[in-house]
Motif scaffolding. Structure first.
Motif, PDB file in Angstrom:
ATOM      1  N   LEU A 131       0.905  -1.272  -0.070  1.00 27.63           N
ATOM      2  CA  LEU A 131      -0.039   0.232   0.096  1.00 27.63           C
ATOM      3  C   LEU A 131       0.902   1.155   0.039  1.00 27.63           C
ATOM      4  O   LEU A 131       0.385   2.266  -0.210  1.00 27.63           O
ATOM      5  N   GLY A 132       2.193   1.122   0.367  1.00 22.79           N
ATOM      6  CA  GLY A 132       2.868   2.201   0.348  1.00 22.79           C
ATOM      7  C   GLY A 132       2.738   3.386   1.160  1.00 22.79           C
ATOM      8  O   GLY A 132       2.678   4.486   0.772  1.00 22.79           O
ATOM      9  N   LYS A 133       2.325   3.139   2.412  1.00 21.94           N
ATOM     10  CA  LYS A 133       1.833   4.330   3.428  1.00 21.94           C
ATOM     11  C   LYS A 133       3.370   4.657   4.197  1.00 21.94           C
ATOM     12  O   LYS A 133       3.043   5.728   4.931  1.00 21.94           O
ATOM     13  N   GLY A 134       4.387   4.151   3.700  1.00 23.92           N
ATOM     14  CA  GLY A 134       5.707   4.560   4.633  1.00 23.92           C
ATOM     15  C   GLY A 134       6.375   5.880   3.879  1.00 23.92           C
ATOM     16  O   GLY A 134       7.489   6.225   4.106  1.00 23.92           O
ATOM     17  N   GLY A 135       5.629   6.519   2.763  1.00 22.94           N
ATOM     18  CA  GLY A 135       6.412   7.717   1.962  1.00 22.94           C
ATOM     19  C   GLY A 135       7.052   7.118   0.923  1.00 22.94           C
ATOM     20  O   GLY A 135       6.885   5.990   0.350  1.00 22.94           O
ATOM     21  N   GLU A 136       7.816   8.154   0.342  1.00 25.41           N
ATOM     22  CA  GLU A 136       8.759   7.724  -0.903  1.00 25.41           C
ATOM     23  C   GLU A 136       9.637   6.594  -0.703  1.00 25.41           C
ATOM     24  O   GLU A 136      10.243   6.306   0.258  1.00 25.41           O
ATOM     25  N   ILE A 137       9.608   5.684  -1.819  1.00 30.61           N
ATOM     26  CA  ILE A 137      10.221   4.450  -1.578  1.00 30.61           C
ATOM     27  C   ILE A 137      11.638   4.788  -2.037  1.00 30.61           C
ATOM     28  O   ILE A 137      11.992   5.806  -2.899  1.00 30.61           O
ATOM     29  N   GLY A 138      12.567   3.990  -1.835  1.00 29.26           N
ATOM     30  CA  GLY A 138      13.995   4.085  -2.573  1.00 29.26           C
ATOM     31  C   GLY A 138      14.188   3.161  -3.656  1.00 29.26           C
ATOM     32  O   GLY A 138      13.256   2.924  -4.364  1.00 29.26           O
ATOM     33  N   THR A 139      15.278   2.483  -4.027  1.00 24.49           N
ATOM     34  CA  THR A 139      15.515   1.712  -5.049  1.00 24.49           C
ATOM     35  C   THR A 139      16.226   0.313  -4.541  1.00 24.49           C
ATOM     36  O   THR A 139      16.413  -0.542  -5.283  1.00 24.49           O
ATOM     37  N   GLY A 140      16.146   0.372  -3.231  1.00 30.77           N
ATOM     38  CA  GLY A 140      16.890  -0.787  -2.681  1.00 30.77           C
ATOM     39  C   GLY A 140      15.920  -2.164  -2.426  1.00 30.77           C
ATOM     40  O   GLY A 140      14.916  -1.910  -2.798  1.00 30.77           O
ATOM     41  N   LEU A 141      16.046  -3.034  -1.477  1.00 36.28           N
ATOM     42  CA  LEU A 141      15.269  -4.122  -1.427  1.00 36.28           C
ATOM     43  C   LEU A 141      14.346  -3.977  -0.534  1.00 36.28           C
ATOM     44  O   LEU A 141      14.711  -3.196   0.630  1.00 36.28           O
ATOM     45  N   ALA A 142      13.182  -4.102  -0.600  1.00 36.06           N
ATOM     46  CA  ALA A 142      12.002  -3.866   0.249  1.00 36.06           C
ATOM     47  C   ALA A 142      12.127  -4.844   1.483  1.00 36.06           C
ATOM     48  O   ALA A 142      12.633  -6.128   0.922  1.00 36.06           O
ATOM     49  N   GLU A 143      11.962  -4.590   2.587  1.00 34.40           N
ATOM     50  CA  GLU A 143      11.995  -5.379   3.741  1.00 34.40           C
ATOM     51  C   GLU A 143      11.159  -6.613   3.275  1.00 34.40           C
ATOM     52  O   GLU A 143      11.416  -7.851   3.666  1.00 34.40           O
ATOM     53  N   PHE A 144      10.203  -6.538   3.046  1.00 34.68           N
ATOM     54  CA  PHE A 144       9.139  -7.886   2.681  1.00 34.68           C
ATOM     55  C   PHE A 144       9.549  -8.728   1.588  1.00 34.68           C
ATOM     56  O   PHE A 144       9.255  -9.883   1.461  1.00 34.68           O
ATOM     57  N   THR A 145      10.503  -8.329   0.552  1.00 31.34           N
ATOM     58  CA  THR A 145      11.208  -9.024  -0.411  1.00 31.34           C
ATOM     59  C   THR A 145      12.029 -10.128   0.381  1.00 31.34           C
ATOM     60  O   THR A 145      12.176 -11.207   0.246  1.00 31.34           O
ATOM     61  N   SER A 183       6.270   0.279  -6.779  1.00 27.40           N
ATOM     62  CA  SER A 183       7.086   1.144  -7.767  1.00 27.40           C
ATOM     63  C   SER A 183       6.305   2.073  -8.585  1.00 27.40           C
ATOM     64  O   SER A 183       6.775   3.283  -8.888  1.00 27.40           O
ATOM     65  N   ARG A 184       4.872   1.967  -8.602  1.00 27.70           N
ATOM     66  CA  ARG A 184       4.014   3.096  -9.167  1.00 27.70           C
ATOM     67  C   ARG A 184       3.821   4.212  -8.249  1.00 27.70           C
ATOM     68  O   ARG A 184       3.180   5.318  -8.721  1.00 27.70           O
ATOM     69  N   THR A 185       3.918   4.178  -7.173  1.00 31.66           N
ATOM     70  CA  THR A 185       3.627   5.138  -6.060  1.00 31.66           C
ATOM     71  C   THR A 185       4.819   6.239  -6.096  1.00 31.66           C
ATOM     72  O   THR A 185       4.855   7.319  -5.560  1.00 31.66           O
ATOM     73  N   SER A 186       6.056   6.038  -6.849  1.00 32.97           N
ATOM     74  CA  SER A 186       7.196   6.694  -6.562  1.00 32.97           C
ATOM     75  C   SER A 186       6.990   7.754  -7.655  1.00 32.97           C
ATOM     76  O   SER A 186       6.407   7.901  -8.518  1.00 32.97           O
ATOM     77  N   LYS A 187       7.350   9.173  -7.045  1.00 31.83           N
ATOM     78  CA  LYS A 187       7.160  10.139  -7.744  1.00 31.83           C
ATOM     79  C   LYS A 187       8.200  10.440  -8.699  1.00 31.83           C
ATOM     80  O   LYS A 187       8.054  11.242  -9.551  1.00 31.83           O
ATOM     81  N   ARG A 188       9.359   9.463  -8.863  1.00 35.04           N
ATOM     82  CA  ARG A 188      10.253   9.671  -9.904  1.00 35.04           C
ATOM     83  C   ARG A 188      10.014   8.081 -10.468  1.00 35.04           C
ATOM     84  O   ARG A 188      10.882   7.139  -9.912  1.00 35.04           O
ATOM     85  N   PRO A 189       9.298   8.116 -11.466  1.00 33.34           N
ATOM     86  CA  PRO A 189       9.325   6.740 -12.345  1.00 33.34           C
ATOM     87  C   PRO A 189      10.612   5.921 -12.470  1.00 33.34           C
ATOM     88  O   PRO A 189      10.724   4.767 -12.333  1.00 33.34           O
ATOM     89  N   ALA A 190      11.777   6.503 -12.970  1.00 28.97           N
ATOM     90  CA  ALA A 190      12.710   6.133 -13.224  1.00 28.97           C
ATOM     91  C   ALA A 190      13.381   5.340 -11.915  1.00 28.97           C
ATOM     92  O   ALA A 190      13.957   4.033 -11.899  1.00 28.97           O
TER      93      ALA A 190
END
Length: 627
Positions: free
Chosen positions: A357-371, A441-448
């Motif tokens: 759901l991405g409620k933690g703010g902007e994501i980075g590019t590293g590995l997600a904890e749940f992955t 990935s779709r919630t990121s403000k910077r698609p790249a």
């Protein structure tokens, strides 16, 4: 004739001589008989007097002997009574039991004082029973075993040396069933029943004391060690309990004074009652730990369920059948743990979906904890594979989705086996992770950056599950593997689309082919290349997959460099500028080296917003975060 006449005369002469001799002998014998009669008449009064005196003397001797025997008997009875009342001494046990045997025999043959002797037999038997209880109490006390590994304390050998003959004698004492008319039988039976119940109480309390320390240690360690290892410890502790119970049963067969089947089962039930209560309380504490944090203790629950399930048949034999009980504490405990196991599967999927759901703010590019946690989950699922499959079958194929979507394939419920249901579940887990990663990935403000995030995570998931941990593939169905491979290709395409397509767009020929348009395209291309370079300095790609990183580097070069070479070749001959180097900042060879450098080397120190996931420092470094 003259000769015959002479022989006849000679015979007559001999006959006359024989007759004369016979008459003479008869006369002598008659005279001797007369004299004997006279002698008998003379001696008879003396003989009669002597016979009377002899009889009186014999009577006197017999009387004196009886008097001595009676006196000796009373002295012996007094000594035996004193011996019985004093109680058995360790070095006089044989003498004590022999006295009781003699008295019991006299009671059995209904001697004149049998009632008094019966009271003495009962008193002596109770004193032996007291000695039995004392020895059992001595062997059921002391300091319980300690340390990390369990070790039972056997019954002291020196006490067994005394107890074995004592128990053998106690089993010969008169009981109502064997001696219905024996006055002491009811009292002796009552004392033996109390002693045997005391045996069960003392041995039960002692073995619980020996196991209780390890049970507390088990509860204390449950959340501090690996869940699978903790569950295996639960199995070992329960197995130790069963081993102790079996040893105690064998000892009971040897030391029980009342060895009838019903008496043995009753005493054994009393003995194991503290063990079953300890097991119930310990398993209850562990169950509370599991319920308090099910996500953390999922594998502890599955491992404990697996370990305890394997002991079900042994528990039924040792703790239920031998004690003639209906209760089965292991089965009850397994029901509670299995309920937690069943609840864990839907919660795993729910947590993965919640992370997407991405409620933690902007994501980075590293590995997600749940992955990372999903890879660990699937890997550890192998260690409890049988328990997990059994629980999933109980839950029902597809029911872990709690009504969301449909199950994989068209397998009928009747055709689902443990392997199939496990593959269906792992498919849903992998699919849920991928869908959550796509959503993030779709919630990121910077698609790249979102594309890099998706590629890194999907690649990590695919590499770890299908390559690095190839054993996990044993629980991944072909659809699951295809899902990982196809989404990796999609993520890679999305990465190229977000990061390199803008570069290629600048090199497309347009209607305006003037010099200024060419200059603008070159300027735009290298400006975008600088952005891509800066982006890759901040976010590394496929850190955990060297082979995949090399492949992406080659593909990126093939995607960009040939297009740049063709664009340069088309426009250099047009002399779009007197100083082309001003716009063509580097040749295609340098662009190729630059792009390849995106996938090698260290990280930059340029800041980026922190990722949503709280990763460890090691994972941050591996993921390419550069602050």
């Amino acid at each position: 004739m003259d000769d015959e006449t002479a022989e006849i005369e000679l015979l007559e002469q001999n006959l006359n001589k024989t007759r004369q001799i016979s008459q003479r002998m008869t006369s002598i014998l008659s005279s001797f008989d007369t004299r004997l009669v006279k002698l008998e008449k003379s001696i008879l009064p003396l003989y009669t007097s002597t016979q009377l005196l002899t009889r009186r003397a014999n009577n006197i001797d017999n009387t004196l002997q009886k008097i001595d025997e009676i006196a000796s008997y009373h002295e012996g009875v007094a000594a035996e009574e004193a011996l019985i009342l004093r109680g058995p001494q360790p070095n006089q046990l044989t003498a004590y039991t022999e006295v009781l045997e003699r008295m019991n025999a006299s009671v059995a043959f209904n001697s004149a004082d049998s009632r008094d002797k019966a009271r003495l037999v009962e008193s002596g038997a109770k004193k032996l029973i007291q000695l039995y209880t004392k020895l059992v109490a001595e062997g059921s006390s002391g300091v319980p075993p300690g340390g990390a590994e369990f070790s039972s304390i056997p019954f002291p050998a020196h006490l067994l040396t005394t107890l074995r003959p004592l128990v053998a004698f106690l089993r010969t004492l008169p009981l109502p069933a064997t001696y219905p008319s024996h006055p002491a039988a009811p009292g002796i039976q009552s004392a033996l029943k109390d002693a045997q119940k005391g045996y069960g109480d003392m041995r039960g309390a002692w073995v619980r004391k020996c196991l209780e320390t390890f049970g507390k240690r088990l509860v204390d360690r449950a959340e501090t060690i690996d869940g699978v290892a903790a569950g295996q410890e639960v199995g070992r502790w329960t197995e130790n309990m069963l081993s102790v119970a079996e040893e105690e049963y064998d000892l009971l067969l040897e030391l029980a004074p009342l060895n009838a089947p019903n008496a043995l089962s009753s005493t054994y039930a009393t003995l194991i009652s503290p063990l079953t209560s300890l097991f119930t309380s310990t398993l209850g504490s562990l169950g509370s730990l599991i319920k308090r944090n099910l996500n953390r203790n999922t594998f502890f629950a599955l491992s404990a369920y697996s370990s305890l399930t394997s002991l079900g048949a042994r528990w039924s034999d040792v703790m239920t059948r031998r004690a003639d009980r209906k209760e089965n504490e292991l089965k009850d405990g397994l029901h509670s743990i299995r309920a937690s196991c069943l609840r864990s599967f839907p919660e795993v999927l729910a947590d993965i979906r919640m992370a997407g759901l991405g409620k933690g703010g902007e994501i980075g590019t590293g590995l997600a904890e749940f992955t990372i946690s999903t890879v660990q989950y699937l890997e550890r699922l192998l260690a409890v594979r049988d328990a997990a499959a059994s629980a999933l079958l109980t839950l029902g194929d597809g029911n872990w989705k709690m009504g969301e979507g449909t199950q994989v394939g068209k397998t009928k419920a009747a055709d689902v086996d443990e392997q199939t249901v496990l593959e269906h579940f792992t498919y849903d887990v992998v699919n849920a992770v991928i869908q959550s990663l796509i959503s993030l990935s779709r919630t990121s403000k910077r698609p790249a950056f979102g594309a890099i995030f998706l590629l890194n995570n999907v690649s990590f998931l695919r590499t770890q599950l299908l390559v690095e941990r190839s054993d996990v593939a044993a629980i991944l169905s072909r659809p699951s593997q295809d899902l990982l491979n196809s989404n990796f290709r999609i993520a890679k395409a999305g990465y190229f689309e977000a990061n390199f397509s803008p570069l290629l767009q600048t090199l497309i020929d347009e209607k305006d082919k003037g010099k200024s348009a060419v200059k603008e395209k070159f300027t735009r291309f290298f400006d975008l290349l600088d952005e891509v370079t800066e982006r890759h300095q901040m976010a590394r790609v496929l850190v955990d997959d060297p082979d995949g990183r090399a492949t992406v580097a080659d593909e990126a070069v093939k995607l960009v460099v040939p297009s740049l070479q063709r664009f340069i070749q088309r426009n250099l001959g047009k002399e779009f500028s007197k100083n082309p180097q001003k716009y063509i900042k580097m040749p295609p060879e340098d662009v190729e080296n630059l792009i390849k450098g995106f996938y090698t080397g260290g990280t930059s120190t340029l800041p980026l917003p922190p990722p949503q996931e709280k990763l460890t420092n090691t994972l941050l470094q591996q993921a390419g975060w550069g602050w």
